[in-house]
Design a protein around this motif. Sequence first.
Motif, PDB file in Angstrom:
ATOM      1  N   ARG A  21       0.839  -0.968  -0.211  1.00  0.00           N
ATOM      2  CA  ARG A  21      -0.085  -0.062  -0.032  1.00  0.00           C
ATOM      3  C   ARG A  21       0.795   1.368  -0.186  1.00  0.00           C
ATOM      4  O   ARG A  21       0.717   2.518  -0.876  1.00  0.00           O
ATOM      5  N   THR A  22       1.973   1.224   0.674  1.00  0.00           N
ATOM      6  CA  THR A  22       2.822   2.416   0.986  1.00  0.00           C
ATOM      7  C   THR A  22       3.723   2.586  -0.332  1.00  0.00           C
ATOM      8  O   THR A  22       3.834   3.657  -0.897  1.00  0.00           O
ATOM      9  N   ALA A  23       3.993   1.511  -0.916  1.00  0.00           N
ATOM     10  CA  ALA A  23       4.783   1.696  -1.990  1.00  0.00           C
ATOM     11  C   ALA A  23       3.895   2.138  -3.127  1.00  0.00           C
ATOM     12  O   ALA A  23       4.478   2.833  -4.101  1.00  0.00           O
ATOM     13  N   TYR A  24       2.493   1.822  -3.306  1.00  0.00           N
ATOM     14  CA  TYR A  24       1.778   2.243  -4.297  1.00  0.00           C
ATOM     15  C   TYR A  24       1.785   3.823  -3.970  1.00  0.00           C
ATOM     16  O   TYR A  24       1.728   4.627  -5.134  1.00  0.00           O
ATOM     17  N   ALA A  32       8.980   3.542   1.045  1.00  0.00           N
ATOM     18  CA  ALA A  32       8.061   2.937   1.585  1.00  0.00           C
ATOM     19  C   ALA A  32       8.365   1.936   2.816  1.00  0.00           C
ATOM     20  O   ALA A  32       7.524   1.794   3.777  1.00  0.00           O
ATOM     21  N   LEU A  33       9.400   1.176   2.540  1.00  0.00           N
ATOM     22  CA  LEU A  33      10.081   0.399   3.648  1.00  0.00           C
ATOM     23  C   LEU A  33      10.254   1.173   4.905  1.00  0.00           C
ATOM     24  O   LEU A  33       9.913   1.013   6.000  1.00  0.00           O
ATOM     25  N   ASP A  34      10.835   2.354   4.726  1.00  0.00           N
ATOM     26  CA  ASP A  34      11.406   3.254   5.974  1.00  0.00           C
ATOM     27  C   ASP A  34       9.766   3.743   6.360  1.00  0.00           C
ATOM     28  O   ASP A  34       9.918   3.848   7.790  1.00  0.00           O
ATOM     29  N   ILE A  35       8.874   4.036   5.783  1.00  0.00           N
ATOM     30  CA  ILE A  35       7.653   4.675   6.264  1.00  0.00           C
ATOM     31  C   ILE A  35       7.105   3.420   7.067  1.00  0.00           C
ATOM     32  O   ILE A  35       6.482   3.773   8.078  1.00  0.00           O
ATOM     33  N   VAL A  36       7.005   2.466   6.479  1.00  0.00           N
ATOM     34  CA  VAL A  36       6.356   1.114   7.250  1.00  0.00           C
ATOM     35  C   VAL A  36       7.114   0.844   8.537  1.00  0.00           C
ATOM     36  O   VAL A  36       6.536   0.646   9.435  1.00  0.00           O
ATOM     37  N   GLN A  37       8.380   0.865   8.291  1.00  0.00           N
ATOM     38  CA  GLN A  37       9.038   0.646   9.622  1.00  0.00           C
ATOM     39  C   GLN A  37       8.896   1.634  10.726  1.00  0.00           C
ATOM     40  O   GLN A  37       8.739   1.234  11.944  1.00  0.00           O
ATOM     41  N   ASP A  38       8.904   2.875  10.036  1.00  0.00           N
ATOM     42  CA  ASP A  38       8.540   4.008  11.156  1.00  0.00           C
ATOM     43  C   ASP A  38       7.350   3.819  11.771  1.00  0.00           C
ATOM     44  O   ASP A  38       7.110   4.064  13.048  1.00  0.00           O
ATOM     45  N   ALA A  39       6.259   3.452  10.986  1.00  0.00           N
ATOM     46  CA  ALA A  39       4.831   3.429  11.599  1.00  0.00           C
ATOM     47  C   ALA A  39       4.743   2.212  12.572  1.00  0.00           C
ATOM     48  O   ALA A  39       4.133   2.070  13.616  1.00  0.00           O
ATOM     49  N   ILE A 127      -3.727  -3.466 -13.401  1.00  0.00           N
ATOM     50  CA  ILE A 127      -4.524  -2.905 -12.592  1.00  0.00           C
ATOM     51  C   ILE A 127      -3.533  -2.096 -11.555  1.00  0.00           C
ATOM     52  O   ILE A 127      -3.772  -0.980 -11.158  1.00  0.00           O
ATOM     53  N   GLU A 128      -2.415  -2.887 -11.100  1.00  0.00           N
ATOM     54  CA  GLU A 128      -1.616  -2.319 -10.168  1.00  0.00           C
ATOM     55  C   GLU A 128      -0.773  -1.135 -10.914  1.00  0.00           C
ATOM     56  O   GLU A 128      -0.631  -0.052 -10.269  1.00  0.00           O
ATOM     57  N   GLU A 129      -0.398  -1.091 -12.212  1.00  0.00           N
ATOM     58  CA  GLU A 129       0.171   0.148 -12.856  1.00  0.00           C
ATOM     59  C   GLU A 129      -0.766   1.367 -12.790  1.00  0.00           C
ATOM     60  O   GLU A 129      -0.454   2.430 -12.519  1.00  0.00           O
TER      61      GLU A 129
END
Length: 188
Positions: A21-24, A32-39, A127-129
């Motif tokens: 979701r964050t990578a999208y 995205a990895l940094d954001i998820v880890q921080d969360a 769809i992902e694109e």
Amino acid sequence: MAQEPELEAFLRSIERRAFKRTAYMVRDDDAALDIVQDAMIRLAQHYAHRPAEEWPMLFQRILSNATMDHFRRLRVRNGVMVNLSDFEGEDPDDGFDLLAAITGGEGALGALSAADEVERAQVVALIEEEVQKLPARQREAFLLRYWEEFDTAETASVMGCSEGSVKTHCSRAVHALAKALKARGIQR
């Protein structure tokens, strides 16, 4: 009171969806990895003592805020915020069913032939694109409603907006996706 193993199991259960979701949203896997880890760290530091049933909503709100913080930092750093175009479908009653396009005719994995599985994978990739091309708020509403399977009230709470805004963002996202996929030859 929640135990540490419970929190660890919860974080493991949501990490992949949260990352995707964050990578999208940010279109950068490292960010995205940094954001998820921080969360995850924020949830563990500030809300581990809360009942486990509160964690999903708390985490989604923390993740949304961390994502918005990322965009604010980028805007300050770059001095310019990217303006995403609005993909609104022309006909709200065009009958396009996104879930039917993803699951295919039978709807069950393994019920499709190899050629159908390849076609399905290609449709999902398209769809992902197209989801990545949606404006940020539409993408967030769409992913929370259809990826995370939150109801309208939960999505509104996570996004910090009204239920009406969630419905508008979701409708626009679905119509934009339908229009984009139709333009690419996908009409199920």
